[in-house]
Design an enzyme around this catalytic site. Structure first.
Site, PDB file in Angstrom:
ATOM      1  CG  MET A   1      -0.332   0.168   2.420  1.00  0.00           C
ATOM      2  SD  MET A   1       0.546  -1.007   3.197  1.00  0.00           S
ATOM      3  CE  MET A   1      -0.980  -2.361   3.338  1.00  0.00           C
ATOM      4  N   GLY A  45      -7.991  -6.497   2.224  1.00  0.00           N
ATOM      5  CA  GLY A  45      -7.239  -5.607   1.684  1.00  0.00           C
ATOM      6  C   GLY A  45      -6.111  -5.137   2.753  1.00  0.00           C
ATOM      7  CB  CYS A  46      -4.506  -1.650   3.092  1.00  0.00           C
ATOM      8  SG  CYS A  46      -3.219  -0.912   4.211  1.00  0.00           S
ATOM      9  CG  PHE A  47      -2.485  -5.173   7.451  1.00  0.00           C
ATOM     10  CD1 PHE A  47      -1.751  -3.934   7.361  1.00  0.00           C
ATOM     11  CD2 PHE A  47      -1.684  -6.276   7.610  1.00  0.00           C
ATOM     12  CE1 PHE A  47      -0.429  -3.994   7.309  1.00  0.00           C
ATOM     13  CE2 PHE A  47      -0.446  -6.288   7.409  1.00  0.00           C
ATOM     14  CZ  PHE A  47       0.134  -5.140   7.113  1.00  0.00           C
TER      15      PHE A  47
END
Length: 213
Positions: A1, A45-47
């Site tokens: 990301m 997705g992005c944590f």
């Protein structure tokens, strides 16, 4: 990301939520004795954003960002970022089922935390490490997750079919320290502003009774 900011302005606000006025609750939830503490693992997705969403929920005592779906030896950000380790950026949620059920966590996961119809990507992030997944640690979690996906697809809640993977949890490996509580520590980071803060606002609007006060 960290490499995706060039696409943020184009994709700002692109997190697709249900078009339904009210997102349906699971018709099937966990049954049997209710433990004082349980654990669930989700990938969306992005944590960073998924972590922040679940941290807001009443009954949730801890959320850890990490990696699931691969081996411990390759559970490191730079390696996971290649998309070749089998991991997905995930969050481990510790919760009290007497205060918030597994089904309710799933409802938030599907309606607010991410877009479950995007395959191997989420917003500006692409790759299998950003896939939508539920890593179950019991047959009951598997049963409830699969039933809810069938329910949502059957009701055509989303414009496209849900692609969320439902897989057994073979291991969860916490991410590096700088990824933990990222939004709380970096609320003005551009990626967070465009992709994650809107999720928190949506959570408060959709589920005010679930949010910690």
């Amino acid at each position: 990301m960290l490499k995706s900011f060039s696409r943020l302005l184009v994709l700002a606000g692109a997190v697709m939520l249900s078009r339904a006025a009210e997102f349906p609750a699971p018709a099937v939830d966990m049954s049997g004795a209710v433990p004082r503490q349980a654990v669930a693992v989700f990938a969306g997705g992005c944590f960073w954003g998924v972590d922040a969403v679940f941290k807001q929920l009443r009954g949730v005592s801890d959320v850890v960002s990490g990696y699931a779906g691969g081996n411990e030896s390759t559970a490191h950000y730079e390696m996971v970022g290649t998309g070749r380790t089998g991991h997905a950026e995930s969050v481990q949620v510790t919760f009290n089922p007497s205060q918030i059920t597994y089904g309710k966590l799933l409802q938030v996961f599907f309606s607010v935390a991410h877009d479950p119809t995007e395959l191997n990507r989420q917003g500006p992030d692409e790759g299998t490490q950003y896939r939508s997944a539920i890593f179950y640690n019991s047959d009951e979690q598997k049963r409830v997750a699969e039933a809810y996906i069938q329910q949502l697809n059957g009701a055509k809640v989303f414009r496209h079919p849900i692609v969320t993977q439902v897989a057994p949890l073979k291991g969860f490996y916490p991410a590096e320290e700088y990824h933990q509580n990222f939004i709380e520590r970096n609320p003005n980071y551009p990626y967070v502003v465009y992709n994650d803060l809107p999720k928190l606002e949506q959570l408060k609007k959709k589920y005010p009774d679930l949010v910690k006060r």
